[in-house]
Structure formats: C-alpha cells, structure tokens
Design a protein around this motif. Structure first.
Motif, short mmCIF file in Angstrom:
data_model
loop_
_atom_site.label_atom_id
_atom_site.label_comp_id
_atom_site.label_asym_id
_atom_site.label_seq_id
_atom_site.Cartn_x
_atom_site.Cartn_y
_atom_site.Cartn_z
N ILE A 2 72.32 51.62 42.55
CA ILE A 2 71.88 52.84 43.24
C ILE A 2 71.00 52.42 44.42
N GLY A 3 71.34 52.91 45.59
CA GLY A 3 70.56 52.60 46.78
C GLY A 3 69.88 53.84 47.35
N VAL A 4 68.64 53.66 47.79
CA VAL A 4 67.90 54.73 48.46
C VAL A 4 67.35 54.15 49.77
N THR A 5 67.77 54.72 50.89
CA THR A 5 67.25 54.31 52.19
C THR A 5 66.33 55.40 52.72
N PHE A 6 65.32 54.98 53.49
CA PHE A 6 64.32 55.95 53.93
C PHE A 6 63.63 55.46 55.19
N ASP A 7 63.06 56.42 55.92
CA ASP A 7 62.33 56.08 57.14
C ASP A 7 61.42 57.26 57.48
N ALA A 8 60.40 56.98 58.28
CA ALA A 8 59.47 58.01 58.73
C ALA A 8 59.19 57.78 60.21
N ASP A 9 59.61 58.74 61.07
CA ASP A 9 59.43 58.52 62.51
C ASP A 9 58.20 59.22 63.08
N TYR A 10 57.58 60.13 62.31
CA TYR A 10 56.37 60.84 62.73
C TYR A 10 56.54 61.53 64.08
N ARG A 11 57.70 62.09 64.29
CA ARG A 11 57.92 62.87 65.51
C ARG A 11 57.25 64.23 65.38
N ASP A 12 56.54 64.60 66.41
CA ASP A 12 56.01 65.94 66.49
C ASP A 12 57.18 66.92 66.52
N LEU A 13 56.99 68.11 65.96
CA LEU A 13 58.07 69.09 65.91
C LEU A 13 58.61 69.40 67.30
N PHE A 14 57.74 69.38 68.32
CA PHE A 14 58.23 69.65 69.67
C PHE A 14 59.07 68.49 70.20
N GLU A 15 58.85 67.27 69.71
CA GLU A 15 59.74 66.16 70.03
C GLU A 15 61.09 66.36 69.36
#
Length: 777
Positions: free
Chosen positions: A162-175
């Motif tokens: 089982i694989g789980v990939t993930f990321d967090a870009d912290y883009r502002d909602l307006f971005e």
C-alpha cells in the motif's frame, strides 16, 4: 463575493445585442481577483468536508491533487495539504461508490482492487474485485481523519503493498485561484518519527504553518512525500490503515507588530479560543485507530448538538425531501462557531470564511428554521463593525464587514481582505436582519446588546453611504485594491448602461435603496420598542421619502421595471435585471408597479425555465455563461420569490420554486450550486453548470427554505404570539408538507399544509404552548 467573470460575450438567442469594440478591448484585461479556470469543477465530482476554519476538497476517491484542480486540505485560507494519493501495488483502486453521509459528517468511499500483476516474472495476478476497500474521511478541530479498511474476499492469502503519497505546497487560497506571487516564504519537510512526517512553512507574515501526517500502523517505509505499508490478508481477513493530518499555525516571533496582529484576529472572532481553530488533542500512546474512533464519536456529538431543536420539514415528494435534507446538512457543515455564536461561512472552495452580506442573507432565509444563525451573525458583525475611516479597507465608522481572511496574502496586504468593508449593502441588510430576528424571536436582549452598532449603521447610511446627500446610498471604492462594484453583483462589468458601457460612480443600486428602506422601517419599530420615539419618527419619515424618491428616480417606463442603478450623474442604467425583484422583497416598490416587475422577471428574456436570470436576455452585456450578467443564482431567485409573495403574486413565486426544484434534480447530491448558466431550458436536458461555482454555498443551501416559506406565506409574529400563513399555495411537485417543531417563544407547533388542486388547507398536528395559528386568504 469577490468578482469572477467571463470576458466572452455569447448569446443563446438572436435577441441579444452586440457589444461595441471600444469596451470589448477594455474588458480583455482580466478583472480583479479573477478565479482562473484551466479545468472545470464539473469535469469530475468533487467532495467537500468542513469543520471550523478547515475544509477539504477531495476527488471521488477521497484523494487530493491526483489530477490538477483546487483539491486540498485548507486551513485559515491556506492549502496545508496539496497531495494525498492512495495506491495498491502502485495502481489506483477501482471506484465503486463515493457518497457524502446524509448529514455531511463524513465522506464514505467504496473501492476494490483492479486486475493487479504482482510479479512480472511468474505472472502472478490478483483478479479484480477480490479485495474490498472502504474509506472514511472527516474533519474535526483542525485535523483530517482518514481510515482505509481492506477485506479479502478471496480464498487465498495475499500480501499487498500500500502506497501513500503526499505533499504540502502552502499556497494561499488566492494563489490557488490564480494570482501570482513573486516571493514566498520557506518550506521544509522532515520525517519526525517512524510514523510521522511534518511539513513546515515559515511565511513572510511571520506565521509558522505546519502539517503533520501521522500513520498507523507504523509504515514499512517512510520518507518525505511517501509512506509504504505491507498488508497481510488471509482469506476473509480484514485490516485498517489510518492517516491523521493535523494543521497548526503560530507566530514565528513575538514582535510588537505580530502581537498587534494576534489581537486583531481575536477581535475578528476567529481565535483559537473559540474552538474553530483549536486542534483536537489526544493522549500520548493512543493508537491511531483509537484516535480515529474517538474523534469520529466527538464529531458526531458536536453535529447533533449543533442541530438539536431545529425546525424540520417532510413533504409528499421524496426527491424534495432529499434536497431539503442536503440543504440542511450544508447549512450546518458551513456553520462555524465564533465567540458570538454560529456563523455560516459563505461557500467551498473559494469563500470558506466570514462574508457579511452572505451571512446576513443566509440567516434571513433560514430564520424560521433556526434563528441561531441570525443571532450569531448579528452579534459577530456588531463586534467587527468598522470604528474608523480606513481607505485601504474601504471602511468608515458604522460600516459592516464584507469579508475577513487569515491567509498570508491578506496578512501582508497583498489582497485587501484581511478585514475588508467594501460592501454597500451589508450595513442596511444588517439592520434589516436585526428587526426580522426580533419580530420572529422577541429576543430584546440581543437587540439591546447590538443597539449601539445598529445606531452606528444608520448613521453610516445617512453620512457615508449617501455620498452626495440626495437620499440614496451609493458606493465608490477608496482603494485601487478594493472591489470596483460593491453590491452583491460585484463583478467588474456588472453595472452598465443600455449600450453596454460601464457605469461610472458613485453608483446607487436599485436593490440597495430597498434594503435601506426596509432597514429604516425596521429600525423605527425597534426604536419605538426601546423608547426612542423621536428617533423612530425621523426614521419613518426618511423611509417614506426614500420610497417616493426611489420610484421617481428608478422607475423606467421604457423597460417596464426599475432600473438596475443610477450612475454618478444620476442617469439610469435602464437595464432589465433581477435586482428589481429585490425592490419587491424589501417592499419599496409601489403596489401598482409589482405586476409589471413580475411580468418582466418571468418573461422569456428574464426566466429561462430554471430560474430568473441576473440580467435579461437581449441586454447589451447579457452572457448566459457570465458570473453576474445572465447567469442564475438560487439565492437571488429566492429573494425574488419572497418579494413576489409579499405582493401576493404566489403563482409567479411557485413557478420559480418549481424551476429551482427541477434544477436540484440534475445536481450532484441534489445540491443547489452557487450559480449556473442562464441558457434557455431545453427538453430532456438539465441546466448548464457554471465551471467554477462553489458547492456547497450557504445562501444557495438556505434558498429552498425561503422558497417554501414564500409560497405558504409563513409569518411568525412574536408580538402577537401568532403564526400566520397568508394565502398559502404549493407548487405542482408538492401535494403536502409537514413542518415540525416550528418555534414561537416557548411554543412549539407541528403543521400540515396540504394541496387539493389549487386549494390549500392547513392543519395543526401538535401544539405545545399557547401560540395561535391562523390562515388568511
């Protein structure tokens, strides 16, 4: 809402007028705060979850960011998780079903394995449909909880990766919406333990935002961006994997400016002390399965507490019952707790925050279902009312908040919406709601508590709202970053003349004068109640004069309805629009004008078979695919229907109700969207969706209850201890409606409204207390 418009001009009928080249070129520049759309939100079904200041936009699998789009886990206007993908043996499962629970409390997804080749050398394969996968996701107190359950229906033992990939870009909602930022903060990621990965972003606003992913059981392999599990499933065997994503933020430094910012945020009523941003804490040593179960239990209890004692309806039409159930669930999913009470956030994904106008109108339409919305909205907006002149925020003393944002771009002033007051209608609507809330509940203590804010609001209308002293309330922005148009139709091109050229301000909108008229009448009644007789008398005189002057200035005989607006030179924008229906809603329209206004709204140019268009077909800027110039908005139609009912034009109100019900039947989950396109209704085809419409949207969710109350003529009169139904009617799709737990003071009433042909009867099924029920025909 912040404007989002299409620049193309398309006609669905030869009656449309072409636009002059002179302002086509000017419109080619993208408007402010445009929502960029390379993909349509209707291309694939999206699922939304929300709790407090966190919300998630997921694909049908419960994944995030597998395909481009607005998917993500958002917290305080920032995307804290931009990718979360789930695979078995490096393949995506087969989707069987994806449904929101009836109360929107969780997303439930059923999947199975595809045909999987385990070993390329010996061609070992798992035939599809042997492993069942059940996924449950929900939000609670700043965290997203995810359970993936697997069950082996094969007679063989299987070991699976089982694989789980993930990321967090912290883009502002307006971005995420499409704005570019040349400089951003610093992001980092680390494996915090054998079962946790933490992303960290230090913003330019000195806020540290963290995303912590907790896995259970312990992965076989973990690294930044990926976790891998090995699952052993004997015949009939079961197992579960858990993913908990925790979103948190805190100040990086304790400088004086930062401390001042924290104080401002607390004043806005969105502090961690309120519980909306507080993260659910769990004792150390608990397994992720136990944590999931406890959070799920607490989330269910929280939702039951929020909806306890509300008024409910059951009709003869099962499909309408489904639509009403979804609308109720959407209202309470969008509700967020503040220190002043519950507040309905405007919509997902673009507007999941406080909007003054949206909250007020939502509360108005849901007043008979649950007056707690109105109480929370009134108290919150009173606490955040502008106290000083601030051109950068389009603020003046007494003005009611338009919106508040907590993302990095708002904190830095890159967008003006941190605490932004650029709305011309929010302030009179605030006063309107205060009187309507009192009329239904008799809650004089809340009125007394917010009375200073109500007085300031009236002063703002007369001093700052009426810029030239002509008795009309106009708008003109004080900052170039502010919204160009500041009514509910706030697109850059939504106010124009018959030849299509944009109106120049200050602009007096048709509907705003109606809101001011109703506000002053309601405020006069409250003033009399509190012993301010001279103030009440003055307000009454001002309202009467406004009504007379409004008819003289706005009535346009050439188009048979009220003009959209007056420009800065007091010239009419003689355009047929749904705004005129709001003149009926507020009662400012003269009785002799009502039939003509209604005929205009329900003509083939105004009504497309699904609803009333924002701008009538044939007007210069009519475009059925635009945001405000030919589209159809459920909340707008609900206010029009309430206005028609006010002037006893019930057949017309029922016709709109019928069209909106038919629209809901074609929508995913029978949920009315923020808006849809205004193309003419065609046989055997549903309405045309708008590509980036919010769904759910608070005032669209409240609309079905407004339609129903309009048609049955429901009036809750606390001062007379009476519930009255004035000339009740029901559309053809409803033979009967039962209303349970209708509240009037300490009384509780159950009613049955039944249609027999064109006649309607009303029966009291249950009565607790001494409230009276009457029917007037």
């Amino acid at each position: 809402m912040a404007a989002n418009t299409s620049t193309a001009t398309t006609q669905d009928s030869p009656t449309g007028n072409g636009l002059g080249q002179g302002f086509q070129d000017a419109d080619a520049v993208l408007p402010q705060y445009h929502i960029e759309a390379q993909t349509s939100l209707v291309e694939r079904p999206l699922r939304s979850l929300k709790y407090g200041e966190a919300f998630a936009v997921l694909d049908s699998y419960g994944d995030i960011g597998v395909l481009p789009g607005p998917e993500g886990l958002y917290f305080q206007d920032t995307r804290y998780l931009s990718r979360l993908g789930f695979t078995i043996e490096d393949q995506r499962p087969l989707l069987l079903s994806s449904v929101m629970q009836d109360d929107n409390g969780a997303l439930s997804v059923d999947m199975t394995t595809p045909d999987i080749r385990i070993d390329a050398h010996d061609e070992t394969t798992i035939p599809r449909e042997l492993i069942a996968i059940e996924r449950t996701k929900f939000l609670f107190k700043g965290a997203c909880y995810d359970r993936i359950g697997l069950r082996n229906y094969d007679s063989r033992h299987w070991k699976l990766k089982i694989g789980v990939t993930f990321d967090a870009d912290y883009r502002d909602l307006f971005e995420v919406r499409g704005m570019d930022r040349p400089v951003r903060g610093k992001r980092s990621v680390q494996v915090a333990s054998e079962s946790e990965v933490q992303f960290r972003y230090v913003g330019l606003d000195e806020v540290v935002r963290t995303t912590s992913l907790h896995f259970g059981p312990k992965p076989k392999h973990i690294e930044p961006g990926r976790a891998e599990f090995e699952v052993s499933l004997p015949p009939g065997g079961r197992t579960s994997l858990f993913i908990r994503v925790v979103c948190e933020s805190h100040r990086a430094f304790t400088s004086a400016p930062a401390a001042e910012k924290v104080g401002e945020d607390a004043a806005a009523g969105l502090s961690q002390a309120a519980g909306s941003a507080a993260v659910a804490r769990h004792p150390k040593g608990l397994g992720e399965g136990v944590i999931f179960a406890r959070a799920y239990r607490d989330a269910r209890r929280d939702l039951r507490q929020l909806t306890a004692g509300i008024t409910t309806i059951i009709s003869s039409n099962d499909q309408f019952n489904e639509a009403a159930c979804r609308a109720t669930a959407d209202l309470y999913m969008l509700a967020s707790r503040t220190p002043e009470g519950i507040y309905p956030f405007a919509g997902i994904p673009w507007y999941s925050t406080v909007f003054g106008r949206d909250g007020i109108i939502t509360a108005m339409m849901a007043l008979w279902i649950d007056p707690n919305f109105a109480k929370g909205v009134l108290r919150y907006l009173a606490s955040t009312q502008a106290k000083a002149v601030d051109p950068a925020a389009d603020a003046q003393p007494g003005k009611v908040l338009h919106e508040t944002r907590r993302g990095e771009m708002a904190m830095l002033g890159e967008v003006p919406f941190r605490h932004y007051y650029g709305t011309i209608d929010g302030t009179p609507l605030f006063v309107m709601l205060a009187y309507e809330y009192y009329a239904v509940t008799g809650d004089i203590e809340t009125v007394k508590r917010i009375w200073p804010a109500l007085e300031l609001a009236v002063e703002w209308m007369n001093r700052y709202g009426d810029r030239d002293g002509d008795g009309f309330v106009e708008y003109a922005r004080d900052t170039d970053k502010g919204l160009e148009n500041q009514g509910w139709k706030d697109s850059h091109d939504s106010i124009f003349h018959t030849d299509g050229h944009l109106a120049k301000g200050p602009i007096a909108l048709c509907e705003v004068q109606g809101y001011v008229y109703a506000a002053k009448n309601g405020m006069a009644k409250l003033a009399t109640l509190l012993g301010h007789d001279a103030f009440a008398s003055r307000l009454g005189e001002e309202a009467l004069a406004l009504r007379e002057n409004f008819d003289k200035a706005f009535w346009c005989e050439e188009i048979g309805t009220y003009a959209l607006a007056l420009d800065g030179a007091k010239k009419q924008c003689a355009v047929r629009s749904s705004n005129a229906g709001h003149a009926l809603f507020t009662g400012i329209a003269l009785p002799e004008r009502a039939a003509s206004v209604a005929a205009n709204l329900l003509s083939k140019d105004g009504f497309n078979g699904w609803g009333v268009r924002t701008i009538a077909r044939g007007e210069a800027r009519y475009n059925p695919m635009s945001y405000h110039n030919g589209s159809i908005w459920p909340h707008d139609n609900a206010m029009v229907a309430m206005g028609l009912a006010r002037y006893d034009l019930k057949p017309e109100a029922s016709r709109i109700f019928q069209g909106m019900f038919d629209t809901a039947l074609y929508q995913d989950q029978k949920r009315l969207p923020e808006l849809f396109c205004g193309f003419m209704r065609r046989n055997q085809r549903g309405p045309v969706s708008y590509p980036v419409a919010c769904s759910p949207q608070a005032w669209a969710a409240a609309a079905p209850f407004a339609f129903l109350s309009a048609c049955i003529g429901l009036e809750i009169q606390h001062d007379r201890n009476r519930i009255r139904l004035r000339n009740p009617t029901l559309p053809d799709f409803l033979e009967g409606v039962s209303i349970f737990n209708l509240k009037l003071g300490t009384s509780r009433i159950d009613l049955r409204v039944q249609r027999y042909g064109s006649d309607v009867t009303v029966n009291v099924l249950r009565r607790v207390g001494d409230a009276q029920v009457s029917v007037v025909k």
